[in-house]
Design a protein around this motif. Structure first.
Motif, PDB file in Angstrom:
ATOM      1  N   PHE A 186       0.823  -1.213   0.000  1.00 61.74           N
ATOM      2  CA  PHE A 186       0.000   0.000   0.000  1.00 61.74           C
ATOM      3  C   PHE A 186       0.853   1.257   0.000  1.00 61.74           C
ATOM      4  N   SER A 187       0.197   2.376  -0.139  1.00 63.51           N
ATOM      5  CA  SER A 187       0.810   3.707  -0.233  1.00 63.51           C
ATOM      6  C   SER A 187       1.541   3.860  -1.575  1.00 63.51           C
ATOM      7  N   SER A 188       2.770   3.330  -1.641  1.00 62.90           N
ATOM      8  CA  SER A 188       3.500   3.186  -2.902  1.00 62.90           C
ATOM      9  C   SER A 188       3.512   4.395  -3.839  1.00 62.90           C
ATOM     10  N   PRO A 189       3.986   5.549  -3.360  1.00 65.21           N
ATOM     11  CA  PRO A 189       4.105   6.711  -4.242  1.00 65.21           C
ATOM     12  C   PRO A 189       5.308   6.561  -5.185  1.00 65.21           C
ATOM     13  N   ASN A 190       5.500   7.529  -6.026  1.00 66.81           N
ATOM     14  CA  ASN A 190       6.598   7.458  -6.988  1.00 66.81           C
ATOM     15  C   ASN A 190       7.662   8.500  -6.677  1.00 66.81           C
ATOM     16  N   ILE A 191       8.917   8.055  -6.742  1.00 62.98           N
ATOM     17  CA  ILE A 191      10.041   8.953  -6.469  1.00 62.98           C
ATOM     18  C   ILE A 191      10.064  10.097  -7.485  1.00 62.98           C
ATOM     19  N   ALA A 192      10.446  11.256  -7.000  1.00 65.75           N
ATOM     20  CA  ALA A 192      10.585  12.459  -7.825  1.00 65.75           C
ATOM     21  C   ALA A 192       9.237  13.046  -8.235  1.00 65.75           C
ATOM     22  N   LYS A 193       8.180  12.367  -7.821  1.00 68.50           N
ATOM     23  CA  LYS A 193       6.870  12.966  -8.041  1.00 68.50           C
ATOM     24  C   LYS A 193       6.273  13.197  -6.664  1.00 68.50           C
ATOM     25  N   GLU A 194       5.308  14.068  -6.594  1.00 69.15           N
ATOM     26  CA  GLU A 194       4.715  14.300  -5.284  1.00 69.15           C
ATOM     27  C   GLU A 194       3.697  13.208  -4.968  1.00 69.15           C
ATOM     28  N   MET A 195       3.559  12.922  -3.694  1.00 73.22           N
ATOM     29  CA  MET A 195       2.545  11.972  -3.279  1.00 73.22           C
ATOM     30  C   MET A 195       1.197  12.668  -3.443  1.00 73.22           C
ATOM     31  N   HIS A 196       0.258  12.036  -4.105  1.00 77.01           N
ATOM     32  CA  HIS A 196      -1.023  12.723  -4.327  1.00 77.01           C
ATOM     33  C   HIS A 196      -2.172  12.072  -3.555  1.00 77.01           C
ATOM     34  N   VAL A 197      -3.377  12.626  -3.709  1.00 80.43           N
ATOM     35  CA  VAL A 197      -4.509  12.135  -2.909  1.00 80.43           C
ATOM     36  C   VAL A 197      -4.812  10.655  -3.130  1.00 80.43           C
ATOM     37  N   VAL A 233     -10.634  10.560  -5.764  1.00 79.36           N
ATOM     38  CA  VAL A 233     -10.964  11.620  -4.816  1.00 79.36           C
ATOM     39  C   VAL A 233     -11.431  12.816  -5.635  1.00 79.36           C
ATOM     40  N   MET A 234     -12.625  13.291  -5.332  1.00 79.70           N
ATOM     41  CA  MET A 234     -13.188  14.418  -6.082  1.00 79.70           C
ATOM     42  C   MET A 234     -13.281  15.644  -5.185  1.00 79.70           C
ATOM     43  N   GLY A 235     -13.321  16.795  -5.819  1.00 79.92           N
ATOM     44  CA  GLY A 235     -13.530  18.031  -5.059  1.00 79.92           C
ATOM     45  C   GLY A 235     -14.994  18.179  -4.685  1.00 79.92           C
ATOM     46  N   ASP A 236     -15.277  19.193  -3.859  1.00 72.38           N
ATOM     47  CA  ASP A 236     -16.641  19.547  -3.474  1.00 72.38           C
ATOM     48  C   ASP A 236     -17.560  19.687  -4.674  1.00 72.38           C
ATOM     49  N   ASP A 237     -16.979  20.146  -5.772  1.00 76.10           N
ATOM     50  CA  ASP A 237     -17.754  20.427  -6.980  1.00 76.10           C
ATOM     51  C   ASP A 237     -17.995  19.171  -7.822  1.00 76.10           C
ATOM     52  N   GLY A 238     -17.553  18.029  -7.313  1.00 71.05           N
ATOM     53  CA  GLY A 238     -17.773  16.798  -8.054  1.00 71.05           C
ATOM     54  C   GLY A 238     -16.772  16.582  -9.174  1.00 71.05           C
ATOM     55  N   LYS A 274      -8.657  19.401  -7.113  1.00 71.22           N
ATOM     56  CA  LYS A 274      -7.594  20.338  -7.488  1.00 71.22           C
ATOM     57  C   LYS A 274      -7.627  21.533  -6.540  1.00 71.22           C
ATOM     58  N   THR A 275      -6.537  22.288  -6.510  1.00 73.31           N
ATOM     59  CA  THR A 275      -6.584  23.550  -5.768  1.00 73.31           C
ATOM     60  C   THR A 275      -7.321  24.575  -6.628  1.00 73.31           C
ATOM     61  N   ARG A 276      -7.612  25.730  -6.025  1.00 78.72           N
ATOM     62  CA  ARG A 276      -8.336  26.748  -6.778  1.00 78.72           C
ATOM     63  C   ARG A 276      -7.585  27.159  -8.049  1.00 78.72           C
ATOM     64  N   SER A 277      -6.254  27.167  -7.947  1.00 78.54           N
ATOM     65  CA  SER A 277      -5.479  27.559  -9.115  1.00 78.54           C
ATOM     66  C   SER A 277      -5.346  26.425 -10.133  1.00 78.54           C
ATOM     67  N   GLY A 278      -5.947  25.262  -9.796  1.00 79.49           N
ATOM     68  CA  GLY A 278      -5.941  24.173 -10.759  1.00 79.49           C
ATOM     69  C   GLY A 278      -4.782  23.203 -10.599  1.00 79.49           C
ATOM     70  N   ASP A 279      -3.913  23.449  -9.612  1.00 79.63           N
ATOM     71  CA  ASP A 279      -2.803  22.515  -9.386  1.00 79.63           C
ATOM     72  C   ASP A 279      -3.291  21.297  -8.605  1.00 79.63           C
ATOM     73  N   THR A 280      -2.492  20.252  -8.653  1.00 83.73           N
ATOM     74  CA  THR A 280      -2.833  19.128  -7.784  1.00 83.73           C
ATOM     75  C   THR A 280      -2.545  19.548  -6.336  1.00 83.73           C
ATOM     76  N   LYS A 325       0.694  17.531   2.108  1.00 78.32           N
ATOM     77  CA  LYS A 325       1.113  18.193   3.332  1.00 78.32           C
ATOM     78  C   LYS A 325       0.157  19.341   3.655  1.00 78.32           C
ATOM     79  N   SER A 326      -0.143  20.148   2.636  1.00 85.02           N
ATOM     80  CA  SER A 326      -1.008  21.300   2.913  1.00 85.02           C
ATOM     81  C   SER A 326      -2.424  20.847   3.235  1.00 85.02           C
ATOM     82  N   LEU A 327      -2.811  19.747   2.632  1.00 84.17           N
ATOM     83  CA  LEU A 327      -4.153  19.235   2.904  1.00 84.17           C
ATOM     84  C   LEU A 327      -4.299  18.793   4.377  1.00 84.17           C
ATOM     85  N   LEU A 328      -3.306  18.084   4.875  1.00 84.20           N
ATOM     86  CA  LEU A 328      -3.364  17.632   6.266  1.00 84.20           C
ATOM     87  C   LEU A 328      -3.249  18.826   7.213  1.00 84.20           C
TER      88      LEU A 328
END
Ligand code: ARG
Length: 583
Positions: free
Chosen positions: A128-139, A381-386, A390-396, A400-403
């Protein structure tokens, strides 16, 4: 210590069926289940109807013979009232009050609520978990981390030997392009630790990928760099180590915040075993050459022209794919780790991948019959808007900031509720509530559906949320505090159950073991969330209708409070959620 009533009853019914109709029925499904309606007792055995055709007897007669043989083991009389037959041979079983009362007393005295560990522990891998090196861990990785951890905790609680593996993406083409790009623009990053931050690394990866897609010469060099790396060339290897180390530290921060234990064993670990995969597949005759690539043609998968689809094992240039690594990993996990159950927690988009890998491994005879391989898929994982999260600026969204935001929101709430509390207390509550909310929101959904990430919903005090559950626990503990009760010294031989709400609560408490068994078997943690939610509701009904501290039945009722608190605490702990004594 006991197993669950349900699993015990299944064994009893199976034995009774075999005793009544012969050993050839020993494996017959006893069709034992909790009753949906209290008027049919607490449990049912519905095997009779199915057996009538085979035995050419009336269902009521079949049922009567099962019951007669159930009595062969007299201990059943301690657990159930005399079984009754309803309709087409359905056997209804009602728990004896005296059994309930005795079991509750045992639960009250035990930290594991008198739930036994399994007789024969399995060796289980949870990948489980299993993120990818050099990329950010995502939702998506967050979901895998939370769900995988909970599954591992539950299996560990049952006494299994669990190997928690983090199959990080630390190998393959992404490193070729990254190393080549960094050699060009930022050579320092490849020789000095921490020359770039992980955020920049992600950005660099994007740029490198762009170059790779646009520039033929760059592509060539990148491919050569992968070959260098895989052959162990020292400068490429050193660069790779640095990149991994940097990502690893970022990932670890998230695991620390979430209190997750997982052992890193990335794709690169299996590099040494990739060639064996090829040799083995060749020897079993599965391997075929297709336009220079080595592949296995899949059964049940075809392309648009109806031709069987190949699973590429080794590319024309000698490189290996994600699937090859997974084949090597599966083979290793069975042969070397001796795992008998292997569980993979990833997004539902990888279902095809795992079906293919399992199929090839099975056809290669790597998976003995005693070994079970399971993909545990989950939705997006979807946003409130279904829409995609994404963040408001459209980035993933960075994890860290989410927690941090979850904690900050919980903190703001406690500030308004309890401004006088100490700094330390507020921070402790904020962390438990904020992180608990993120975990519970994820775990309480059926994992196969897409899930809407909403801070407002997950932090709400009402409904099936972490704050609701944490409050339920605090409230039960509050009763003890009010009466200045030392729960540990409450010593009861039997909890007396005198009213309906007590009996309903007691039966639900006894079903905790069943909820755990169900998650261990089917791997849906939301089943446990649902159980705990219903527990807090049943407790509320009991507490509204039955006085505790002033009652004659004070000790018994306090025991019910204590067992409820213990169950909530343990249940939440199995979901990776820490309870608070006050909040
Ligand atoms: N690294 C992969 C990803 O980010 C997940 C790996 C899951 N485990 C496995 N054995 N394939 O999608």
């Amino acid at each position: 210590m006991t197993t669950s009533v349900l699993s015990d009853l299944k064994i009893r019914c199976s034995k009774a069926i075999a005793a009544a109709f012969g050993e050839e029925y020993a494996k017959y499904d006893p069709a034992v289940a909790p009753s949906k309606d209290a008027k049919f007792g607490d449990y049912q055995c519905n095997a009779a109807l199915g057996l009538t055709k085979k035995l050419k007897q009336k269902p009521q007669d079949v049922a009567a013979q099962i019951i007669a043989n159930l009595h062969a083991d007299g201990s059943i009389n301690e657990i159930f009232e005399a079984p009754t037959i309803a309709g087409a041979g359905f056997i209804n079983l009602k728990l004896k009050l005296s059994y309930l009362e005795m079991q509750l007393a045992k639960m009250q005295k035990s930290d594991r609520l008198a739930i036994a560990t399994v007789d024969q522990p399995d060796r289980i891998i949870v990948d489980f978990s299993s993120p990818n090196i050099a990329k950010e861990m995502h939702v998506g990785h967050l979901r895998s981390t939370i769900i995988g951890d909970s599954i591992a905790r539950i299996l560990e609680f049952q006494g299994h030997e669990v190997l928690r593996l983090n199959h990080v993406g630390d190998w393959g083409t992404q490193f070729g392009m990254l190393i080549t790009y960094l050699r060009e623009v930022y050579p320092d990053a490849l020789t000095k630790a921490d020359a770039i931050a992980i955020g920049d690394l992600v950005e660099l990866y994007r740029k490198a990928k762009k170059r790779f897609d646009e520039d033929e010469a760059f592509k060539e060099t990148s491919r050569a760099a992968v070959v260098e790396l895989q052959a162990g060339e020292s400068s490429a290897k050193q660069a790779w180590l640095l990149l991994c180390e940097q990502s690893r530290r970022e990932f670890q921060k998230i695991y620390d915040v979430l209190n997750i234990q997982v052992q890193e064993r990335g794709e690169s670990f299996y590099n040494a075993y990739l060639a064996d995969v090829v040799t083995d597949l060749r020897e079993t005759g599965l391997l075929q050459e297709d336009q220079g690539a080595l592949c296995v043609f899949l059964e049940g998968f075809s392309n648009k022209d109806g031709q069987p689809l190949p699973l590429i094992i080794q590319k024309t240039d000698g490189g290996y794919n994600y699937a090859t690594t997974d084949l090597a990993a599966l083979r290793y996990r069975i042969r070397e780790d001796r795992a008998t159950r292997i569980i993979y927690v990833t997004d539902i988009g990888q279902s095809g991948h795992f079906t293919q890998v399992f199929q090839v491994a099975r056809r290669a005879n790597w998976i003995p019959e005693t070994v079970q391989t399971t993909h545990v898929p989950f939705g997006l994982v979807m946003g409130d808007d279904g829409k995609k999260f994404k963040t408001r600026s459209g980035d993933t969204v960075s994890l860290k900031s989410l927690l941090e935001e979850a904690i900050a929101r919980a903190r703001a709430d406690i500030e308004t509720r309890n401004p006088e509390a100490s700094e330390e207390f507020k921070q402790d509550v904020a962390e438990a509530v904020g992180l608990g909310a993120v975990k519970y929101a994820d775990l309480s959904q059926n994992r196969t559906s897409n899930y809407i990430f909403s801070f407002d919903k997950m932090l709400a005090l009402q409904g099936n949320t972490a704050p609701y559950m944490l409050y339920a626990y605090v409230r039960v503990k509050g009763i003890g505090r009010k009466g200045e009760i030392d729960f540990a010294s409450l010593n009861v031989d039997a909890v007396r159950l005198t009213t309906e709400p007590e009996i309903i609560l007691a039966k639900h408490l006894l079903q905790f073991a069943e909820a755990i068994d169900a998650v261990a078997e089917e791997l849906f943690p939301n089943r446990l969330c649902q159980y705990l939610f219903e527990l807090s509701q049943k407790f509320n009904q009991f507490f509204e209708q039955c006085p505790v501290l002033q009652a004659e039945e004070r000790v018994s009722r306090l025991s019910l409070c204590d067992i409820t608190a213990k169950t909530l605490k343990l249940g939440l702990n199995l979901l990776g959620i820490r309870v608070l004594e006050r909040m």
